[in-house]
Design a protein around this motif. Structure first.
Motif, PDB file in Angstrom:
ATOM      1  N   MET A   1       0.897  -1.031  -0.115  1.00 40.34           N
ATOM      2  CA  MET A   1      -0.058  -0.165  -0.051  1.00 40.34           C
ATOM      3  C   MET A   1       1.137   1.239   0.055  1.00 40.34           C
ATOM      4  SD  MET A   1      -2.772   1.037   2.856  1.00 40.34           S
ATOM      5  CE  MET A   1      -1.670   1.104   4.209  1.00 40.34           C
ATOM      6  N   ALA A   2       0.687   2.169  -0.700  1.00 37.77           N
ATOM      7  CA  ALA A   2       1.478   3.528  -0.934  1.00 37.77           C
ATOM      8  C   ALA A   2       0.493   4.642  -0.107  1.00 37.77           C
ATOM      9  CB  ALA A   2       1.589   3.837  -2.343  1.00 37.77           C
ATOM     10  N   VAL A   3       1.417   5.454   0.779  1.00 43.75           N
ATOM     11  CA  VAL A   3       0.713   6.287   1.223  1.00 43.75           C
ATOM     12  C   VAL A   3       1.471   7.879   1.054  1.00 43.75           C
ATOM     13  CG1 VAL A   3      -0.146   7.294   3.485  1.00 43.75           C
ATOM     14  CG2 VAL A   3      -0.155   4.701   3.274  1.00 43.75           C
ATOM     15  N   ALA A   4       0.888   8.656   0.504  1.00 41.24           N
ATOM     16  CA  ALA A   4       1.407   9.929   0.149  1.00 41.24           C
ATOM     17  C   ALA A   4       1.098  10.866   1.359  1.00 41.24           C
ATOM     18  CB  ALA A   4       0.922  10.597  -1.039  1.00 41.24           C
ATOM     19  N   GLY A   5       2.069  12.005   1.211  1.00 41.40           N
ATOM     20  CA  GLY A   5       1.936  13.109   2.371  1.00 41.40           C
ATOM     21  C   GLY A   5       2.494  12.772   3.734  1.00 41.40           C
ATOM     22  N   THR A   6       3.395  11.751   3.727  1.00 36.05           N
ATOM     23  CA  THR A   6       3.987  11.381   4.983  1.00 36.05           C
ATOM     24  C   THR A   6       5.128  12.189   5.356  1.00 36.05           C
ATOM     25  OG1 THR A   6       5.420   9.736   4.049  1.00 36.05           O
ATOM     26  CG2 THR A   6       3.360   9.162   4.680  1.00 36.05           C
ATOM     27  N   ASP A   7       5.664  12.234   6.528  1.00 38.58           N
ATOM     28  CA  ASP A   7       7.070  13.183   6.913  1.00 38.58           C
ATOM     29  C   ASP A   7       8.192  12.532   6.402  1.00 38.58           C
ATOM     30  OD1 ASP A   7       5.300  14.775   8.523  1.00 38.58           O
ATOM     31  OD2 ASP A   7       5.593  13.615  10.378  1.00 38.58           O
ATOM     32  N   ARG A   8       8.239  11.220   6.436  1.00 38.29           N
ATOM     33  CA  ARG A   8       9.517  10.717   5.968  1.00 38.29           C
ATOM     34  C   ARG A   8       9.263   9.683   4.860  1.00 38.29           C
ATOM     35  NH1 ARG A   8      11.856   9.961  11.936  1.00 38.29           N
ATOM     36  NH2 ARG A   8      12.036  11.861  12.267  1.00 38.29           N
TER      37      ARG A   8
ATOM     38  N   HIS B   1       9.827   6.194  -0.910  1.00 37.84           N
ATOM     39  CA  HIS B   1       9.625   5.943  -2.221  1.00 37.84           C
ATOM     40  C   HIS B   1       9.220   7.448  -2.927  1.00 37.84           C
ATOM     41  CE1 HIS B   1       9.639   1.826  -0.675  1.00 37.84           C
ATOM     42  NE2 HIS B   1      10.056   1.415  -1.947  1.00 37.84           N
ATOM     43  N   GLY B   2       9.571   7.415  -4.401  1.00 40.37           N
ATOM     44  CA  GLY B   2       9.299   8.458  -4.907  1.00 40.37           C
ATOM     45  C   GLY B   2       9.070   8.132  -6.563  1.00 40.37           C
ATOM     46  N   VAL B   3       8.309   8.898  -7.217  1.00 39.72           N
ATOM     47  CA  VAL B   3       8.071   8.782  -8.537  1.00 39.72           C
ATOM     48  C   VAL B   3       8.587  10.055  -9.431  1.00 39.72           C
ATOM     49  CG1 VAL B   3       6.471   8.078 -10.620  1.00 39.72           C
ATOM     50  CG2 VAL B   3       6.534   6.723  -8.466  1.00 39.72           C
ATOM     51  N   ASP B   4       9.094  10.122 -10.415  1.00 39.98           N
ATOM     52  CA  ASP B   4       9.535  11.288 -11.198  1.00 39.98           C
ATOM     53  C   ASP B   4       8.126  11.620 -11.913  1.00 39.98           C
ATOM     54  OD1 ASP B   4      10.131  13.648 -12.787  1.00 39.98           O
ATOM     55  OD2 ASP B   4      11.948  12.346 -13.659  1.00 39.98           O
ATOM     56  N   VAL B   5       7.479  12.667 -12.012  1.00 37.86           N
ATOM     57  CA  VAL B   5       5.992  12.965 -12.624  1.00 37.86           C
ATOM     58  C   VAL B   5       6.477  14.279 -13.398  1.00 37.86           C
ATOM     59  CG1 VAL B   5       4.653  11.923 -11.165  1.00 37.86           C
ATOM     60  CG2 VAL B   5       5.179  14.219 -10.599  1.00 37.86           C
TER      61      VAL B   5
ATOM     62  N   ARG C   1       6.172  19.791  -7.098  1.00 39.80           N
ATOM     63  CA  ARG C   1       7.615  20.558  -7.073  1.00 39.80           C
ATOM     64  C   ARG C   1       8.264  20.671  -5.581  1.00 39.80           C
ATOM     65  NH1 ARG C   1       6.309  25.414 -10.687  1.00 39.80           N
ATOM     66  NH2 ARG C   1       6.693  24.416 -13.078  1.00 39.80           N
ATOM     67  N   GLN C   2       7.451  20.453  -4.538  1.00 36.49           N
ATOM     68  CA  GLN C   2       8.103  20.162  -3.220  1.00 36.49           C
ATOM     69  C   GLN C   2       8.683  18.846  -3.278  1.00 36.49           C
ATOM     70  OE1 GLN C   2       7.708  22.754  -0.787  1.00 36.49           O
ATOM     71  NE2 GLN C   2       6.891  23.927  -2.616  1.00 36.49           N
ATOM     72  N   GLY C   3       8.164  17.799  -3.744  1.00 35.57           N
ATOM     73  CA  GLY C   3       8.875  16.603  -3.736  1.00 35.57           C
ATOM     74  C   GLY C   3      10.076  16.212  -4.815  1.00 35.57           C
ATOM     75  N   GLY C   4      10.074  17.019  -5.907  1.00 39.11           N
ATOM     76  CA  GLY C   4      11.076  16.967  -6.711  1.00 39.11           C
ATOM     77  C   GLY C   4      12.596  16.828  -6.444  1.00 39.11           C
TER      78      GLY C   4
ATOM     79  N   ALA D   1       7.992  15.501  -8.403  1.00 37.68           N
ATOM     80  CA  ALA D   1       7.820  14.009  -7.971  1.00 37.68           C
ATOM     81  C   ALA D   1       6.731  13.963  -6.933  1.00 37.68           C
ATOM     82  CB  ALA D   1       9.195  13.727  -7.382  1.00 37.68           C
ATOM     83  N   VAL D   2       6.256  12.827  -7.028  1.00 40.03           N
ATOM     84  CA  VAL D   2       5.222  12.249  -5.916  1.00 40.03           C
ATOM     85  C   VAL D   2       5.995  11.294  -4.914  1.00 40.03           C
ATOM     86  CG1 VAL D   2       3.170  11.073  -5.393  1.00 40.03           C
ATOM     87  CG2 VAL D   2       3.212  12.326  -7.493  1.00 40.03           C
ATOM     88  N   LEU D   3       6.087  11.870  -3.621  1.00 32.76           N
ATOM     89  CA  LEU D   3       6.716  11.161  -2.654  1.00 32.76           C
ATOM     90  C   LEU D   3       5.614  10.328  -1.515  1.00 32.76           C
ATOM     91  CD1 LEU D   3       9.220  13.520  -1.630  1.00 32.76           C
ATOM     92  CD2 LEU D   3       9.635  11.959  -3.360  1.00 32.76           C
ATOM     93  N   PHE D   4       5.989   9.111  -1.438  1.00 30.07           N
ATOM     94  CA  PHE D   4       5.016   8.148  -0.504  1.00 30.07           C
ATOM     95  C   PHE D   4       6.024   7.083   0.023  1.00 30.07           C
ATOM     96  CE2 PHE D   4       5.415   6.858  -4.941  1.00 30.07           C
ATOM     97  CZ  PHE D   4       5.546   5.687  -4.873  1.00 30.07           C
ATOM     98  N   ASP D   5       5.330   6.435   1.172  1.00 26.29           N
ATOM     99  CA  ASP D   5       5.700   5.411   1.803  1.00 26.29           C
ATOM    100  C   ASP D   5       5.119   4.086   1.398  1.00 26.29           C
ATOM    101  OD1 ASP D   5       7.335   6.891   3.907  1.00 26.29           O
ATOM    102  OD2 ASP D   5       5.703   6.917   5.306  1.00 26.29           O
ATOM    103  N   VAL D   6       5.773   3.125   1.552  1.00 26.24           N
ATOM    104  CA  VAL D   6       5.152   1.689   0.969  1.00 26.24           C
ATOM    105  C   VAL D   6       5.125   1.053   2.132  1.00 26.24           C
ATOM    106  CG1 VAL D   6       5.448  -0.150  -0.561  1.00 26.24           C
ATOM    107  CG2 VAL D   6       6.137   2.289  -1.453  1.00 26.24           C
ATOM    108  N   HIS D   7       4.059   0.528   2.357  1.00 24.36           N
ATOM    109  CA  HIS D   7       3.703  -0.769   3.418  1.00 24.36           C
ATOM    110  C   HIS D   7       3.326  -2.071   2.851  1.00 24.36           C
ATOM    111  CE1 HIS D   7       3.758   2.708   6.369  1.00 24.36           C
ATOM    112  NE2 HIS D   7       3.275   3.543   5.609  1.00 24.36           N
ATOM    113  N   GLN D   8       3.924  -2.955   3.383  1.00 21.22           N
ATOM    114  CA  GLN D   8       3.592  -4.297   3.026  1.00 21.22           C
ATOM    115  C   GLN D   8       2.178  -4.686   3.504  1.00 21.22           C
ATOM    116  OE1 GLN D   8       4.959  -6.299   0.613  1.00 21.22           O
ATOM    117  NE2 GLN D   8       3.340  -7.800   0.530  1.00 21.22           N
ATOM    118  N   LEU D   9       1.279  -5.215   2.897  1.00 24.47           N
ATOM    119  CA  LEU D   9      -0.171  -5.783   3.662  1.00 24.47           C
ATOM    120  C   LEU D   9       0.130  -7.172   4.035  1.00 24.47           C
ATOM    121  CD1 LEU D   9      -2.860  -3.898   1.814  1.00 24.47           C
ATOM    122  CD2 LEU D   9      -1.758  -3.268   4.269  1.00 24.47           C
ATOM    123  N   ALA D  10      -0.393  -7.528   5.246  1.00 27.62           N
ATOM    124  CA  ALA D  10      -0.205  -9.142   5.757  1.00 27.62           C
ATOM    125  C   ALA D  10      -1.341  -9.538   6.250  1.00 27.62           C
ATOM    126  CB  ALA D  10       1.299  -9.247   6.626  1.00 27.62           C
TER     127      ALA D  10
END
Length: 82
Positions: A1-8, A11-15, A53-56, A64-73
């Motif tokens: 699961m990817a969550v955008a808008g986190t403090d740390r 991951h990121g994607v160039d947009v 532009r904040q994430g770039g 860029a879009v920045l996000f955290d990735v979490h593995q669902l179990a």
């Protein structure tokens, strides 16, 4: 699961360029959704451009879009497969 808008973000994607333009067009096409995003008319272009532009710089790109990735179990099959 990817969550955008986190403090740390982890991951990121160039947009930069066309991906950002397509995102702006997509959000602009969803007027019913954007009605609930604040008082008055919501303008996707300034918001998404500013956010990207904040994430770039984190990726060394313009946007860029920045996000955290979490593995669902799950124990057993995922709920949507039951």
């Amino acid at each position: 699961m990817a969550v955008a808008g986190t403090d740390r973000p982890t991951h990121g994607v160039d947009v930069t360029g066309d991906p950002l333009e397509r995102g702006i067009a997509s959000l602009a096409a969803h007027a019913e959704y954007t009605k609930g995003l604040g008082a008055g008319a919501f303008e996707p272009r300034p918001f998404l451009t500013w956010e990207a532009r904040q994430g770039g710089p984190a990726l060394g790109v313009e946007a860029a879009v920045l996000f955290d990735v979490h593995q669902l179990a799950f124990e057993g099959p995922p709920p949507w497969e039951q």
